[in-house]
Design an enzyme around this catalytic site. Structure first.
Site, mmCIF file in Angstrom:
data_model
loop_
_atom_site.group_PDB
_atom_site.id
_atom_site.type_symbol
_atom_site.label_atom_id
_atom_site.label_comp_id
_atom_site.label_asym_id
_atom_site.label_seq_id
_atom_site.Cartn_x
_atom_site.Cartn_y
_atom_site.Cartn_z
ATOM 1 N N ARG A 103 9.433 14.930 -16.391
ATOM 2 C CA ARG A 103 9.332 14.747 -14.941
ATOM 3 C C ARG A 103 9.801 16.062 -14.326
ATOM 4 N NH1 ARG A 103 9.890 9.892 -11.719
ATOM 5 N NH2 ARG A 103 10.443 10.383 -9.578
ATOM 6 N N HIS A 130 1.033 11.761 -10.717
ATOM 7 C CA HIS A 130 1.949 10.788 -11.340
ATOM 8 C C HIS A 130 1.097 9.791 -12.131
ATOM 9 C CE1 HIS A 130 5.449 8.631 -12.192
ATOM 10 N NE2 HIS A 130 5.885 8.301 -10.996
ATOM 11 N N GLN A 133 2.381 6.194 -13.291
ATOM 12 C CA GLN A 133 2.531 5.249 -12.193
ATOM 13 C C GLN A 133 1.213 4.539 -11.889
ATOM 14 O OE1 GLN A 133 5.379 4.356 -10.098
ATOM 15 N NE2 GLN A 133 3.869 2.769 -9.622
ATOM 16 N N ASP A 228 3.464 5.211 0.470
ATOM 17 C CA ASP A 228 4.449 6.001 -0.262
ATOM 18 C C ASP A 228 5.268 6.769 0.776
ATOM 19 O OD1 ASP A 228 5.836 7.315 -2.258
ATOM 20 O OD2 ASP A 228 4.132 8.471 -2.998
ATOM 21 N N CYS A 269 5.116 2.506 -4.704
ATOM 22 C CA CYS A 269 5.614 2.955 -6.006
ATOM 23 C C CYS A 269 7.135 3.021 -6.058
ATOM 24 C CB CYS A 269 5.029 4.319 -6.347
ATOM 25 S SG CYS A 269 5.279 5.568 -5.072
ATOM 26 N N ARG A 297 6.051 -0.867 -14.921
ATOM 27 C CA ARG A 297 6.259 0.481 -15.442
ATOM 28 C C ARG A 297 6.770 0.400 -16.887
ATOM 29 N NH1 ARG A 297 7.065 5.000 -12.432
ATOM 30 N NH2 ARG A 297 6.938 5.980 -14.483
#
Length: 336
Positions: A103, A130, A133, A228, A269, A297
């Site tokens: 990440r 991402h 996700q 988001d 998310c 996830r």
């Protein structure tokens, strides 16, 4: 052959659907308390350049449930790109682990890790995208599919800034044939360069990708309404300008949800700035599936780790295991 999970468009529709089928299998096994130890003895190096809740917890727990081990590596604990080149870090860590999850603040860092690593590299988020996700997101959408609708019939409305998640959602929708609309002020819509990246995928899958400055129009036929954060790391100085551009028109609140079909589901998310891009009324309401997203996830990470790591693991015979155990025990008996 070495494969990495860096960008959604690197994979075919069939491959992405298979990943989600594997996610479903592993989720059912987990719910029965019978998650198979498919990665027994394997190790995952987790490189994090910024804090994380869902990505860190999901990957670390996924490795444990699969019988493996995860190491959390953060700046100050390793020399990534500072006292050691990214190439050297990738080469060295590859000699000690079976996969690397990263990440990073810059997408180029993940690209460089993948270039030099000799084990699979999984992108846990960059400033560009991402992918883990959005595989999770589409899997969650299939669990909450409107009655009678196939995946190719889904309509996803993203209300908000062209974040890394927004871009990745456009990519996966284009590949899978899902209709995608982003509602945002023109300045904050996905760039023409990124739109160009999905034209061939849309032509192949039949996905319809569109953009509007009218959030009400975007959600009018939406099956899923997604938002988001309105700003990301490094954009703190833009907060006043961004707040003025998005508030209140692009906030997902009860009034906006009322303009969508009653069956529409709300997605985020996380983490969220509650009361900013979405209200508590929506996030905690009956149409919200944000906690299902978060849980999934874990199951998605299990599937991705198995997909990329399991085929590469050596599986010695009982005879070979016994032989090496005997050699070591003989050594210990004779010399210690």
């Amino acid at each position: 052959m070495l494969h990495h999970f860096v960008q959604i468009l690197d994979f075919s529709k069939e491959e992405l659907l298979r990943m989600m089928e594997l996610t479903a299998l592993l989720k059912r096994a987990d719910k029965d308390g019978a998650c198979p130890k498919l990665l027994s003895g394997a190790s995952l190096g987790m490189i994090f350049e910024e804090p994380s809740t869902r990505t860190r917890v999901s990957f670390e727990v996924a490795m444990t449930k699969l019988g493996g081990h995860a190491l959390y590596l953060r700046p100050g604990e390793i020399h990534l790109g500072a006292r050691e080149s990214i190439a050297d870090t990738a080469r060295v860590v590859s000699r000690m682990v079976d996969a690397i999850e990263a990440r990073t603040l810059k997408h180029q860092t993940v690209l460089d890790l993948a270039k030099y690593a000799t084990v699979p590299v999984l992108n846990g988020l960059t400033d560009f995208n991402h992918p883990t996700q959005v595989v999770c997101d589409v899997f969650t959408m299939t669990e909450h599919a409107p009655k009678g609708k196939k995946l190719e019939d889904f309509n996803l409305a993203f209300v908000g800034d062209a974040t890394n998640v927004c871009i990745s959602l456009m990519f996966i929708c284009a590949r899978l044939g899902i209709s995608f609309t982003q509602a945002a002020p023109a300045k904050y819509q996905i760039s023409e360069a990124h739109r160009a990246m999905v034209r061939d995928a849309c032509a192949e899958s039949g996905a319809k990708i569109s953009f509007t400055e009218d959030p009400a129009a975007a959600v009018a036929e939406a099956d899923f309404i997604y938002t988001d954060l309105w700003w990301w790391v490094g954009q703190e100085s833009e907060i006043p300008e961004r707040s003025a551009a998005f508030m209140p028109k692009f906030q997902v609140n009860g009034a906006l949800m009322a303009k969508a079909p009653a069956t529409a589901r709300f997605m985020h998310c996380l983490p969220a700035s509650r009361g900013v891009e979405a209200t508590d009324e929506v996030m905690d309401g009956t149409q919200s599936i944000i906690l299902d997203q978060s849980e999934n996830r874990l199951h998605t990470e299990k599937a991705l780790l198995v997909w990329f790591v399991y085929p590469r693991l050596k599986r010695p015979s009982e005879a070979l295991l016994a032989r090496h155990k005997g050699l070591v025990e003989d050594f210990l008996t004779d010399f210690l």
